[in-house]
Scaffold this motif. Structure first.
Motif, PDB file in Angstrom:
ATOM      1  N   LEU A 248      32.762 -21.633  10.088  1.00 41.99           N
ATOM      2  CA  LEU A 248      34.213 -21.474  10.032  1.00 41.99           C
ATOM      3  C   LEU A 248      34.887 -22.661  10.710  1.00 41.99           C
ATOM      4  CD1 LEU A 248      34.598 -17.674  10.846  1.00 41.99           C
ATOM      5  CD2 LEU A 248      34.514 -18.788   8.613  1.00 41.99           C
ATOM      6  N   PRO A 249      36.090 -23.003  10.274  1.00 42.11           N
ATOM      7  CA  PRO A 249      36.746 -24.200  10.817  1.00 42.11           C
ATOM      8  C   PRO A 249      37.194 -24.057  12.268  1.00 42.11           C
ATOM      9  CG  PRO A 249      38.213 -23.035   9.308  1.00 42.11           C
ATOM     10  CD  PRO A 249      36.875 -22.387   9.181  1.00 42.11           C
ATOM     11  N   ASN A 250      37.138 -22.845  12.833  1.00 42.04           N
ATOM     12  CA  ASN A 250      37.541 -22.704  14.232  1.00 42.04           C
ATOM     13  C   ASN A 250      36.390 -22.982  15.195  1.00 42.04           C
ATOM     14  OD1 ASN A 250      36.043 -20.457  13.681  1.00 42.04           O
ATOM     15  ND2 ASN A 250      37.369 -19.034  14.773  1.00 42.04           N
ATOM     16  N   ALA A 251      35.165 -23.166  14.661  1.00 40.51           N
ATOM     17  CA  ALA A 251      34.031 -23.568  15.506  1.00 40.51           C
ATOM     18  C   ALA A 251      34.109 -25.069  15.750  1.00 40.51           C
ATOM     19  CB  ALA A 251      32.721 -23.198  14.830  1.00 40.51           C
ATOM     20  N   ILE A 252      33.326 -25.541  16.687  1.00 42.86           N
ATOM     21  CA  ILE A 252      33.301 -26.975  16.985  1.00 42.86           C
ATOM     22  C   ILE A 252      31.849 -27.417  17.064  1.00 42.86           C
ATOM     23  CG2 ILE A 252      33.325 -26.738  19.517  1.00 42.86           C
ATOM     24  CD1 ILE A 252      35.292 -29.138  19.529  1.00 42.86           C
ATOM     25  N   HIS A 253      31.570 -28.573  16.491  1.00 45.61           N
ATOM     26  CA  HIS A 253      30.221 -29.139  16.453  1.00 45.61           C
ATOM     27  C   HIS A 253      30.256 -30.556  16.983  1.00 45.61           C
ATOM     28  CE1 HIS A 253      28.730 -25.953  13.632  1.00 45.61           C
ATOM     29  NE2 HIS A 253      30.001 -25.954  13.271  1.00 45.61           N
ATOM     30  N   THR A 254      29.169 -30.967  17.625  1.00 47.25           N
ATOM     31  CA  THR A 254      29.050 -32.342  18.070  1.00 47.25           C
ATOM     32  C   THR A 254      27.582 -32.672  18.259  1.00 47.25           C
ATOM     33  OG1 THR A 254      29.862 -33.975  19.659  1.00 47.25           O
ATOM     34  CG2 THR A 254      29.153 -31.854  20.548  1.00 47.25           C
ATOM     35  N   THR A 255      27.266 -33.949  18.272  1.00 50.12           N
ATOM     36  CA  THR A 255      25.927 -34.415  18.611  1.00 50.12           C
ATOM     37  C   THR A 255      26.033 -35.324  19.819  1.00 50.12           C
ATOM     38  OG1 THR A 255      26.144 -36.244  17.043  1.00 50.12           O
ATOM     39  CG2 THR A 255      25.046 -34.257  16.255  1.00 50.12           C
ATOM     40  N   TYR A 256      25.011 -35.275  20.675  1.00 50.73           N
ATOM     41  CA  TYR A 256      25.071 -36.058  21.912  1.00 50.73           C
ATOM     42  C   TYR A 256      23.653 -36.351  22.373  1.00 50.73           C
ATOM     43  CZ  TYR A 256      26.314 -37.479  26.674  1.00 50.73           C
ATOM     44  OH  TYR A 256      26.463 -38.176  27.845  1.00 50.73           O
ATOM     45  N   ARG A 257      23.455 -37.545  22.893  1.00 52.00           N
ATOM     46  CA  ARG A 257      22.164 -37.915  23.461  1.00 52.00           C
ATOM     47  C   ARG A 257      22.220 -37.701  24.964  1.00 52.00           C
ATOM     48  NH1 ARG A 257      19.579 -43.171  21.335  1.00 52.00           N
ATOM     49  NH2 ARG A 257      19.030 -41.652  19.718  1.00 52.00           N
ATOM     50  N   PHE A 258      21.516 -36.680  25.442  1.00 49.96           N
ATOM     51  CA  PHE A 258      21.496 -36.346  26.856  1.00 49.96           C
ATOM     52  C   PHE A 258      20.559 -37.312  27.578  1.00 49.96           C
ATOM     53  CE2 PHE A 258      23.149 -32.660  24.823  1.00 49.96           C
ATOM     54  CZ  PHE A 258      24.004 -32.068  25.735  1.00 49.96           C
ATOM     55  N   PRO A 259      21.010 -37.915  28.690  1.00 48.27           N
ATOM     56  CA  PRO A 259      20.234 -38.990  29.315  1.00 48.27           C
ATOM     57  C   PRO A 259      18.966 -38.521  30.023  1.00 48.27           C
ATOM     58  CG  PRO A 259      22.192 -38.512  30.610  1.00 48.27           C
ATOM     59  CD  PRO A 259      22.307 -37.710  29.350  1.00 48.27           C
ATOM     60  N   VAL A 260      19.011 -37.330  30.633  1.00 49.25           N
ATOM     61  CA  VAL A 260      17.865 -36.848  31.404  1.00 49.25           C
ATOM     62  C   VAL A 260      17.748 -35.339  31.232  1.00 49.25           C
ATOM     63  CG1 VAL A 260      18.007 -38.664  33.151  1.00 49.25           C
ATOM     64  CG2 VAL A 260      19.273 -36.537  33.485  1.00 49.25           C
ATOM     65  N   ASP A 261      16.562 -34.823  31.575  1.00 48.20           N
ATOM     66  CA  ASP A 261      16.414 -33.372  31.672  1.00 48.20           C
ATOM     67  C   ASP A 261      17.252 -32.878  32.849  1.00 48.20           C
ATOM     68  OD1 ASP A 261      14.557 -33.856  29.745  1.00 48.20           O
ATOM     69  OD2 ASP A 261      12.819 -33.162  30.878  1.00 48.20           O
ATOM     70  N   GLY A 262      17.967 -31.818  32.638  1.00 55.28           N
ATOM     71  CA  GLY A 262      18.769 -31.291  33.733  1.00 55.28           C
ATOM     72  C   GLY A 262      19.661 -30.158  33.276  1.00 55.28           C
ATOM     73  N   GLU A 263      20.442 -29.635  34.220  1.00 48.95           N
ATOM     74  CA  GLU A 263      21.417 -28.602  33.888  1.00 48.95           C
ATOM     75  C   GLU A 263      22.750 -29.265  33.562  1.00 48.95           C
ATOM     76  OE1 GLU A 263      21.808 -25.618  36.847  1.00 48.95           O
ATOM     77  OE2 GLU A 263      19.753 -24.866  36.607  1.00 48.95           O
ATOM     78  N   TYR A 264      23.395 -28.720  32.542  1.00 46.80           N
ATOM     79  CA  TYR A 264      24.677 -29.260  32.104  1.00 46.80           C
ATOM     80  C   TYR A 264      25.670 -28.118  31.945  1.00 46.80           C
ATOM     81  CZ  TYR A 264      22.192 -33.603  31.063  1.00 46.80           C
ATOM     82  OH  TYR A 264      21.445 -34.754  31.162  1.00 46.80           O
ATOM     83  N   VAL A 265      26.932 -28.438  32.169  1.00 42.72           N
ATOM     84  CA  VAL A 265      28.014 -27.478  31.969  1.00 42.72           C
ATOM     85  C   VAL A 265      28.786 -27.893  30.732  1.00 42.72           C
ATOM     86  CG1 VAL A 265      30.170 -26.554  32.891  1.00 42.72           C
ATOM     87  CG2 VAL A 265      28.205 -26.879  34.406  1.00 42.72           C
ATOM     88  N   ILE A 266      28.878 -26.982  29.788  1.00 38.72           N
ATOM     89  CA  ILE A 266      29.673 -27.215  28.585  1.00 38.72           C
ATOM     90  C   ILE A 266      30.934 -26.381  28.709  1.00 38.72           C
ATOM     91  CG2 ILE A 266      29.817 -26.946  26.087  1.00 38.72           C
ATOM     92  CD1 ILE A 266      26.441 -27.334  27.726  1.00 38.72           C
TER      93      ILE A 266
END
Length: 847
Positions: A248-266
């Motif tokens: 659906l158009p209300n979702a959001i998609h992106t691609t990203y290269r994460f630099p290291v293993d770790g915890e991330y906040v989205i």
């Protein structure tokens, strides 16, 4: 650290110059045999056929197609030009020559000529060269290149498998050039000063990461670029929609290269509104198509919202997800689950909300109005409220990424295992550790046994750092950097044998064969199993080779063959850059683009891993779909973002590559289909008969009339009235017309503007078909032709060079074996791996 590496760099540059000179070294002196045994057949059947049917166009005056057949006065003269022989054979076999407007020759005469040409092509080149024909003998040298640079993908994969470091350092390198359709062709992989400097920087970064781990990164907060969305769909009824919300158009998609293993906040920022009285919404975080987190979010309880009585506004609200993510490229998405559930009962959606809709505020009349005016105002307000139903437009407006947090410092466990061959992962090394570590690493990095002198040079770098007061690990990082700068790492070098002054064939060494095999199937270095087989001298044994090939095809690293060979053969790499017209194709978005490519890659991968018939490429009755793509194809009963194997109904209009949206999109223009581009794609990639480039000055189609006052077919028929254009278009256009039921992004259609689709076609040889299924049937009716086309493509990729006429007997032999093996994919790969061009190389002594 760089001051210790200048001797290595000087050696590196010197060897590059030697490699460049070696590529130019070639000679042209070899014995040959006469063609007296075939000359009588040539003069009796072939030359008279040419004189009667071909000389009228292919003479010295007209030179049609830049081909002069009058010059071939003997069997030796024609047999020595294998390219021309193959061109004539292909044209006669396809019925394209003589042209339709010319008298047709007798079928028995055509058979006699094609039989003679086939026999000549199957004969080894040295058996068909005229005495003293040194020019032709010089071309009998398919392996002049003895050093081939790793391309960007091979470099990254080799670093990953050698040291356990997956940094994608080649992102900073210049783009690789391509030749013959692929980017692993030795002759075009040059080495520029810019690339040499990039190698130096990358080697330092890689070596230190392997020994000391990634450099500490401070947590940051950044906004992620969102991919293009489709326009809102018209949903009637509300039960017919993607429950995951991903499409659906209300979702959001992106691609990203994460630099290291770790915890991330989205952090997801919300927007839009929900009707008052709606149930809380469920926000979902997706990672690579897998559901990672689900959070219930109630706009009515959020502290920062500003609501009117009849709606809940989400603007300015945020929701955070915290999760652990590995380093590398990932696809991220946030969507709303069951968007059309939990609405007030007045919306007549599924699972309506049980919450009470808050009453609207009472109408307060201004004190200066008469009773009649107050009643009119009240009725008008009620009418406006009844007409204006609050929108259900909740959406994810943007994403922010915070982190990394909780990063594990120091080298990864995988890097420690790959580097410290001594087994002392805790750092308590002994006297002989340096030599053992360096010898094992260099053996794997150079993909061959290393000499004691080479090991001593590398351990000397470690000792030099220690003499200057540096730690053992600092010295080891310097030695690894030197390995990564060595031409034996950066190039696949095949040493020239010391032979007599003749053209001689020799088998590649065990380690050369191991490298050729691993870079063919994995785009990376040999693993320990393959190297061990080469070390024991067993790899080239037929039984051992079969075992290794089958093992490697089942290994997850064989996905490199899918992505690198498949992506370039099928040209679906272009999918990343195509931009369909948003006004004409509003349903196209980045999620659909990603899904298109995934379908083709997973389909290809299934043929490789399951060892299926290569004919499945033409008309398989299955494919791989997620809900987004299934809805696009109108395939029912596929729910969720995960791809799965789907059997296709007979009326699904899908099956094989020709019906996959990735192929159909890259072979179209941004605003319309192109039977010409699609026909050309089929000829190049499935038939193996690419058309020549168009002549200059060819007029374009009238875009303004397409779909309004004339159909695509009518415009191309007008275009073919030009005799110069007709010769090629009569082969391309019918193939493209067979795919006209698919629009420019691969959706099924029955009309083009106001004109009904006519998907029929007639080939130059008179065979007719209708629609994509009919086209697939035509292609599958000649399975050997497709097998030969795919064999040629895969052989080019495997050898890292273009094919020459003297490769034709090898191609025919491989195809014959593939047919005998029921067209299984492993049979094709084994045929290439066992072939003489793959296992042996020809070497001219330049003296």
């Amino acid at each position: 650290m760089r001051k210790n590496l200048w001797p290595m760099l000087i050696f590196f540059c010197t060897l590059v110059c030697v490699v460049a000179l070696d590529r130019r070294a070639q000679s042209a002196d070899a014995p040959a045999q006469t063609l007296s045994e075939t000359d009588s057949t040539f003069k009796k059947s072939v030359q008279p056929f040419f004189a009667k049917n071909c000389y009228v166009c292919h003479n010295k005056e007209l030179r049609t197609g830049d081909l002069i057949l009058e010059t071939f006065k003997s069997a030796a003269s024609l047999s020595g030009d294998r390219e021309t022989m193959k061109l004539i054979l292909d044209k006669l076999s396809a019925g394209e020559m003589p042209p339709p407007e010319m008298p047709r020759p007798k079928q028995e005469d055509v058979v006699a000529v094609t039989k003679w040409l086939s026999h000549q092509l199957e004969t080894k080149p040295e058996e068909t060269s005229a005495p003293g024909d040194t020019a032709k003998t010089a071309r009998m040298n398919p392996e002049r290149v003895t050093a081939r640079r790793l391309n960007r993908i091979e470099y990254d994969n080799t670093v990953r498998d050698l040291l356990g470091v997956d940094l994608h350092p080649s992102d900073d390198f210049p783009q690789d050039d391509s030749g013959y359709g692929f980017d692993n062709i030795g002759d075009v992989l040059s080495l520029s000063p810019v690339l040499m400097e990039k190698y130096l920087t990358a080697a330092e970064r890689i070596s230190r990461t392997a020994i000391f781990g990634v450099e500490p990164l401070k947590p940051t907060l950044m906004r992620l670029r969102s991919l293009e969305r489709s326009q809102p769909p018209q949903l009637t009824p509300l039960t017919d929609y993607d429950l995951t919300g991903l499409s659906l158009p209300n979702a959001i998609h992106t691609t990203y290269r994460f630099p290291v293993d770790g915890e991330y906040v989205i952090r997801a920022s919300l927007g839009g509104e929900r009707p008052a009285g709606s149930a809380p919404i469920q926000l979902v975080l997706w990672l690579d198509g897998q559901q990672m987190r689900v959070v219930e979010f109630d706009p009515a309880k959020a502290a920062s919202f500003t609501n009117a009585a009849e709606r809940q506004e989400l603007w300015g609200m945020t929701q955070e997800f915290r999760t652990r993510i590995t380093a590398g490229d990932h696809w991220l998405a946030v969507s709303i689950l069951h968007l059309y559930e939990g609405l007030p009962t007045s919306y007549k959606g599924p699972n309506p909300s049980k919450l009470l809709v808050p009453p609207l505020p009472a109408f307060k009349a201004p004190p200066d109005l008469t009773p009649q005016e107050i009643e009119e105002r009240r009725k008008e307000l009620e009418k406006r409220r009844a007409e204006k139903i609050p929108a259900n437009s909740a959406r994810i407006s943007s994403l922010q990424l915070g982190g990394p947090y909780a990063v594990t410092l120091g080298p990864s466990r995988e890097s420690l295992k790959k580097v410290y061959a001594c087994g002392h992962l805790d750092g308590h090394h002994e006297r002989g550790c340096a030599r053992l570590i360096v010898a094992r690493l260099a053996h794997r990095a150079y993909r061959r046994p290393v000499t004691p002198k080479e090991v001593t040079q590398l351990t000397g770098l470690i000792a030099g750092v220690q003499r200057d007061g540096g730690a053992f690990e600092e010295g080891l990082a310097t030695a690894i950097q030197a390995m990564l700068l060595s031409p034996h790492f950066l190039f696949r070098i095949e040493r020239a044998p010391a032979t007599a002054n003749v053209v001689s064939a020799r088998s590649r060494s065990q380690h050369e064969l191991a490298s050729r095999l691993s870079y063919f199937l994995w785009s990376s270095m040999p693993d320990n199993v393959l190297l061990a087989a080469a070390d024991r001298g067993k790899l080239a044994q037929p039984a051992s080779l079969v075992v290794q090939v089958r093992r490697m095809l089942l290994d997850p690293k064989s996905r490199a063959l899918v992505e690198n060979f498949g992506g370039q053969w099928l040209q679906v790499r272009k999918l990343e850059s195509v931009k369909p017209d948003r006004k004409k194709f509003p349903e196209f978005d980045e999620y659909l683009r990603l899904s298109m490519r995934q379908e083709t890659e997973r389909f290809f991968e299934s043929i490789v891993r399951e060892d299926r018939s290569i004919l499945d490429f033409i008309d398989a009755n299955y494919t791989y779909l997620n809900e987004r793509l299934a809805r696009f194809y109108n395939v029912p009963n596929v729910q969720g973002g995960e791809f799965r194997r789907v059997l296709l109904a007979t009326d699904a209009h899908r099956g094989g590559l020709l019906s996959q949206a990735s192929v159909l999109t890259i072979s179209s223009y941004a605003n319309r289909t192109s039977p010409v581009l699609r026909g050309k794609w089929v000829l190049e990639n499935l038939v193996g008969a690419p058309p020549p480039p168009p002549p200059p000055g060819v007029p374009n189609l009238d875009e303004a009339k397409l779909g309004s006052s004339s159909s695509m077919r009518e415009q191309l028929q007008e275009h073919r009235k030009n005799a110069v254009c007709a010769s090629c278009h009569k082969s391309m256009d019918p193939l493209g017309f067979g795919l006209e039921n698919f629009d420019a992004i691969g959706a099924w259609r029955t009309t083009d503007g106001k004109f009904p689709i006519n998907a029929s076609g007639t080939l130059p040889d008179g065979r007719s078909f209708d629609g994509p299924q009919g086209l697939a049937s035509i292609l599958k009716a000649q399975p050997e032709a497709f097998a030969e086309c795919l064999t040629r493509k895969l052989l080019i990729y495997a050898l890292g060079r273009g094919l020459e006429p003297d490769d034709d007997p090898t191609v025919r032999k491989i195809v014959k074996n593939v047919v005998a093996d029921n067209y299984r994919f492993s049979g094709l790969v084994l045929g290439i791996v066992k072939s003489e061009p793959f296992q042996k190389r020809r070497r001219e002594d330049p003296r």
